[in-house]
Design a protein around this motif. Structure first.
Motif, mmCIF file in Angstrom:
data_model
loop_
_atom_site.group_PDB
_atom_site.id
_atom_site.type_symbol
_atom_site.label_atom_id
_atom_site.label_comp_id
_atom_site.label_asym_id
_atom_site.label_seq_id
_atom_site.Cartn_x
_atom_site.Cartn_y
_atom_site.Cartn_z
ATOM 1 N N MET A 52 1.073 -1.051 -0.070
ATOM 2 C CA MET A 52 0.041 -0.048 -0.029
ATOM 3 C C MET A 52 0.770 0.984 0.017
ATOM 4 O O MET A 52 0.313 2.276 -0.590
ATOM 5 N N ALA A 53 2.021 1.258 0.662
ATOM 6 C CA ALA A 53 2.959 2.444 0.758
ATOM 7 C C ALA A 53 3.343 2.847 -0.679
ATOM 8 O O ALA A 53 3.690 4.078 -0.684
ATOM 9 N N PHE A 54 3.244 2.077 -1.603
ATOM 10 C CA PHE A 54 3.822 2.418 -2.825
ATOM 11 C C PHE A 54 2.817 2.830 -3.901
ATOM 12 O O PHE A 54 2.942 2.585 -5.038
ATOM 13 N N THR A 55 1.431 2.574 -3.231
ATOM 14 C CA THR A 55 0.273 2.922 -4.173
ATOM 15 C C THR A 55 -0.651 4.134 -3.901
ATOM 16 O O THR A 55 -0.330 4.692 -2.674
ATOM 17 N N ASN A 56 -1.686 4.305 -4.472
ATOM 18 C CA ASN A 56 -2.615 5.214 -4.063
ATOM 19 C C ASN A 56 -3.868 4.046 -3.722
ATOM 20 O O ASN A 56 -4.840 4.156 -4.451
#
Lengths: 322, 293
Positions: A52-56
């Motif tokens: 999630m940290a690398f996505t929206n």
């Protein structure tokens, strides 16, 4: 280590195929299953969510993995956002809180343990022990309650300060940002004092009593015995506790912060944990909260590993966690 | 001359000892005493301040009020339920794992150990954890107090170390007699590791009793409020009510927000203070076992 002694027996058993061995151990597998399911559900499945940290990320209700994989990839954007906005303020608060905590809660339990060891009366010794680790067993809710009551405008601390004329009117302890770091540090020290002392006491109880007797015969004073026998003997324990503390320098906890802080001092009370919580869950910025949490986990992990490696190298008697 | 110097040095140590230990005992016990005397004092009288050592005017109306509230009564039920259900289950899961991992010839013993211990040092963090609970349907569900707390790797290590210190011949003999691992675990391992089992049971029970954040974060129904969450609500009212005093002035009754808060704190703490002297020896043992490693 232990397997070496049973080497012969193990070698015989290992001649069976792995399926045969699994079948032999089927009841062990039944005992293992509940813990393994818990481990996967509550430890490893959340780790996949670090993506999630690398996505929206927005929850669409299509199920956990679907939502996760369907989210738009944004690379390191959230990390850049964190470093370019609140990073320094949050790091300052986190480090100030945990270093002050270390300052108060590291030496005091050692002092308590060493002085308790000087108490010859067993009843008094156990009474002091029992009394000092009581705070460890009460919840943060109650501890926060106690601190806020005692430090309130009509609280005992203000009564005391006014009685000795250190101040004319009540001090609002929870209205001064940096004071909050001290309040948290003292609260942490208060809560952990007796508990941490037990760890040193158990190390002290392992010291050979003959050493003290020999020192007495040589004319050593009690101070000298503390300095030359007790403290060196518990040095490995002190080092281990220090490693743990260094590894946990970013884990300030959040219960005490959330319970005792208020909006007026948020700029000083917000640490990594509470910040990730506020953005990630309260404000619904899931990806951002995850990114801040991931930053904390990775740095913490590196710190623990490094501290462990250093202490392994520095000491000749294997003072390390693992 | 020499003995005089010795005496002086001993005296300074004794002085430091007495002063520091007395200070430690006072700061650890007095807050509870103070809350206790305020809670059993008449609320209006308490507002005059100056209650330090003994109550002035006894009154139990704060207790009557808080214990008479149905929300608080229900929260006692929830807290007791999560403690009584969560503790034995957690002990069972954790000690079963400990026994399995203590078995030397276990298939995949090393990687399994690493897999479990790794989670002590790294995790997904709060947000992913929340998402997982949400997708497992555990939000606003009583099971969120039970299932995520079943496994504790730290407690598992305590039990595993204890089991590993038992003579291997004991288990071998049972196996030769035809006992399978389930029988060995329930009939041999569990009874023999009673001291450490008691220790971790107490660790789990206390943490269940004290836990606030999970109720706060993962539940919102009134029916799932724990005692700690009710206490936080009372605490928050106190904060927002201008240090309690102004609101108290308007409540010309036998109770004030302050007295309610003190009584609720005592009701939540008293069970721990009551059982604590009896169970503390197990805690000491457990912490020592943990620190020896």
């Amino acid at each position: 280590m232990k397997t070496k002694t049973a080497g012969a027996a193990v070698a015989v058993r290992h001649s069976k195929s792995i399926w045969q061995r699994l079948w032999d151990q089927r009841y062990l597998m039944i005992l293992l299953a509940p813990a393994l399911i818990c481990l996967i559900l509550f430890n490893y499945l959340p780790m996949t969510g670090l993506y999630m940290a690398f996505t929206n990320f927005t929850p669409r209700g299509n199920g956990y993995l679907q939502d996760l994989l369907g989210a738009e990839f944004v690379g390191l954007d959230w990390f850049e956002y964190f470093f370019s906005t609140d990073f320094w303020r949050i790091m300052r608060n986190t480090l100030a809180t945990s270093l002050l905590t270390l300052l108060f809660s590291f030496p005091l339990p050692i002092l308590l343990a060493v002085l308790l060891n000087e108490v010859k009366h067993p009843k008094i010794k156990s009474f002091v022990q029992t009394a000092t680790y009581l705070p460890y067993f009460i919840s943060w809710v109650i501890a926060a309650n106690i601190f806020m009551t005692f430090l309130s405008s009509g609280g005992i601390i203000n009564d005391l300060l006014q009685a000795v004329h250190l101040t004319d009117k009540p001090i609002s302890f929870f209205q001064h940002g940096p004071w909050f770091w001290f309040i948290i540090a003292i609260a942490n020290a208060w809560k952990g004092l007796g508990y941490n002392a037990i760890i040193y006491l158990s190390a002290i109880s392992g010291i050979d009593q003959d050493m003290y007797e020999a020192a007495s015969l040589d004319g050593a004073s009690r101070w000298q015995k503390i300095w030359y026998i007790t403290l060196p003997a518990i040095k490995p324990t002190i080092i281990i506790m220090l490693i743990l503390a260094v590894g946990n320098v970013l884990n300030t906890g959040y219960e005490q912060q959330l319970l005792m802080s208020n909006d007026a001092i948020l700029d000083f009370s917000d640490v990594l944990d509470t910040y990730a919580y506020r953005y990630g869950l309260t404000n619904g910025m899931y990806s951002y909260g995850t990114a801040v949490g991931l930053f904390k986990s990775v740095v913490s992990f590196i710190l623990v590993m490094a501290a462990n490696a250093i202490s392994k190298k520095a000491s000749d008697n294997d003072t390390a966690l693992f | 001359m020499k003995t005089k110097k010795r005496n002086l040095s001993d005296l300074s140590l004794d002085l430091l000892k007495v002063l520091f230990l007395a200070f430690a005992v006072i700061i650890c016990l007095y807050p509870f005493w103070n809350i206790f005397i305020v809670s059993i004092n008449d609320a209006n009288d308490a507002m005059r301040g100056g209650l330090y050592l003994l109550p002035r005017k006894l009154s139990l109306s704060s207790y009557a009020d808080i214990l008479g509230r149905s929300t608080f009564q229900h929260s006692i039920l929830v807290t007791v339920a999560r403690t009584l259900i969560g503790t034995p289950l957690a002990v069972l899961v954790t000690s079963a794992l400990a026994y399995v991992l203590s078995y030397r010839d276990l298939v995949g013993r090393k990687p399994l150990n690493v897999l479990f211990i790794f989670t002590m040092y790294f995790g997904g963090g709060m947000v992913p954890y929340y998402m997982v609970l949400k997708n497992l349907g555990l939000l606003d569900n009583f099971l969120v107090f039970i299932l995520p707390n079943l496994l504790s790797v730290y407690n598992m290590i305590l039990v595993r170390n204890y089991i590993e210190s038992m003579p291997e011949a004991l288990f071998d003999a049972a196996r030769i007699d035809g006992a399978n691992d389930l029988t060995i675990f329930f009939r041999l391992v569990l009874p023999l590791s009673k001291p450490i089992i008691m220790t971790i049971a107490l660790f789990v029970a206390i943490s269940q009793w004290n836990s606030w954040f999970d109720a706060y974060l993962y539940t919102n129904s009134q029916s799932l409020k724990t005692m700690q969450s009710i206490l936080v609500e009372i605490l928050n009212q106190y904060q927002t009510s201008d240090a309690g005093a102004a609101a108290a002035n308007r409540m010309s009754q036998s109770i004030t927000p302050d007295s309610i808060r003190m009584a609720a704190t005592m009701v939540t703490t008293i069970p721990i203070i009551m059982v604590y002297p009896f169970i503390q020896k197990y805690f000491v043992k457990g912490i020592m076992l943990g620190s020896v490693k």
